[in-house]
Enzyme design. Sequence first.
Site, PDB file in Angstrom:
ATOM      1  N   HIS A 193       1.300 -67.625   3.976  1.00 31.16           N
ATOM      2  CA  HIS A 193       1.372 -67.731   2.549  1.00 31.16           C
ATOM      3  C   HIS A 193       2.392 -66.813   1.825  1.00 31.16           C
ATOM      4  CE1 HIS A 193      -1.396 -71.095   2.014  1.00 31.16           C
ATOM      5  NE2 HIS A 193      -2.393 -70.485   2.541  1.00 31.16           N
TER       6      HIS A 193
ATOM      7  N   HIS B  31      -1.975 -66.447   9.304  1.00 32.17           N
ATOM      8  CA  HIS B  31      -2.278 -67.744   8.078  1.00 32.17           C
ATOM      9  C   HIS B  31      -2.210 -67.206   6.621  1.00 32.17           C
ATOM     10  CE1 HIS B  31      -4.076 -71.543   6.510  1.00 32.17           C
ATOM     11  NE2 HIS B  31      -4.197 -70.885   5.542  1.00 32.17           N
ATOM     12  N   GLU B  32      -2.693 -66.131   6.241  1.00 32.71           N
ATOM     13  CA  GLU B  32      -2.646 -65.528   5.011  1.00 32.71           C
ATOM     14  C   GLU B  32      -1.322 -64.910   4.771  1.00 32.71           C
ATOM     15  OE1 GLU B  32      -4.628 -66.478   2.874  1.00 32.71           O
ATOM     16  OE2 GLU B  32      -6.026 -67.337   4.457  1.00 32.71           O
TER      17      GLU B  32
ATOM     18  N   GLY C  69     -10.007 -66.647   3.878  1.00 36.64           N
ATOM     19  CA  GLY C  69      -8.796 -65.800   3.446  1.00 36.64           C
ATOM     20  C   GLY C  69      -8.369 -66.596   2.091  1.00 36.64           C
TER      21      GLY C  69
ATOM     22  N   CYS D  62      -6.808 -75.223   5.433  1.00 39.35           N
ATOM     23  CA  CYS D  62      -6.424 -74.029   4.142  1.00 39.35           C
ATOM     24  C   CYS D  62      -7.137 -74.680   2.898  1.00 39.35           C
ATOM     25  CB  CYS D  62      -4.741 -74.310   4.309  1.00 39.35           C
ATOM     26  SG  CYS D  62      -4.149 -73.389   3.017  1.00 39.35           S
ATOM     27  N   LEU D  63      -7.165 -73.723   2.184  1.00 41.34           N
ATOM     28  CA  LEU D  63      -8.013 -74.045   0.543  1.00 41.34           C
ATOM     29  C   LEU D  63      -6.900 -75.056  -0.059  1.00 41.34           C
ATOM     30  CD1 LEU D  63     -10.083 -70.875   0.036  1.00 41.34           C
ATOM     31  CD2 LEU D  63     -10.886 -73.077   0.899  1.00 41.34           C
TER      32      LEU D  63
ATOM     33  N   GLN E 297      -2.155 -68.633  -3.687  1.00 42.57           N
ATOM     34  CA  GLN E 297      -2.841 -69.453  -3.921  1.00 42.57           C
ATOM     35  C   GLN E 297      -3.728 -69.863  -5.209  1.00 42.57           C
ATOM     36  OE1 GLN E 297      -4.465 -68.867   0.410  1.00 42.57           O
ATOM     37  NE2 GLN E 297      -4.829 -70.916  -0.079  1.00 42.57           N
TER      38      GLN E 297
END
Length: 214
Positions: A172, A168-169, A68, A126-127, A73
């Site tokens: 963000h 999660h997304e 995701g 997480c990226l 991000q």
Amino acid sequence: MASPRSRPPLAERVEELLSAGGPLPIVAAGDPVLRAGTVRYDGQLGPALLARFVEALRVTMRAAPGVGLAAPQVGVELRIAVVEDPAPVPEEVRVARGRVPLPFRVLVNPSYEPVGTARAAFFEGCLSVPGWQAVVARPAEVRLTGADEQGRPLDEVVTGWPARIVQHETDHLDGTLYLDRAETRSLSSQDAVAERWAQPTPERAARELGFDLP
């Protein structure tokens, strides 16, 4: 006294971001854009630019690789995210985590709310927080609302690992990182997770690191 210089319009900034081609740079924790929240998408990019931006998000997510990616991000404060998970995991992991394939999709102005009271806790990464994972307890089932990139409404119940990805997304887009919801005693390097905590569930990690599970 001169007024502070305003930022260029979103469309102009996205055009500049896309001009380099290839995967976009991913913003790391500590950058205020990850904490500022987002504005609802209301045609700011136009259909053609939106399609290019969505494709860049997809390319960036796959290259990372991740399951995701949210617009903040890559430094864009729009309420847009992409998700996709081929779920190439062993059967015991699939069963324990409810990790089933999630086809590529675009979430525009998404929101979620828990369905029922069941919660599930697993390691999550997480990226934007590279090199680390931690256990996060989340609702096991959520109702997802919003729209896709064509403006078609979304209103569905999502369960298992796809529900975790959606939460999660969407978090963000509200300026929330998974670390805000994590069991801090579980925080582990990627190497430690691979070497010690690769079991389908985090029971052993909870026991040895000293944190509670739901």
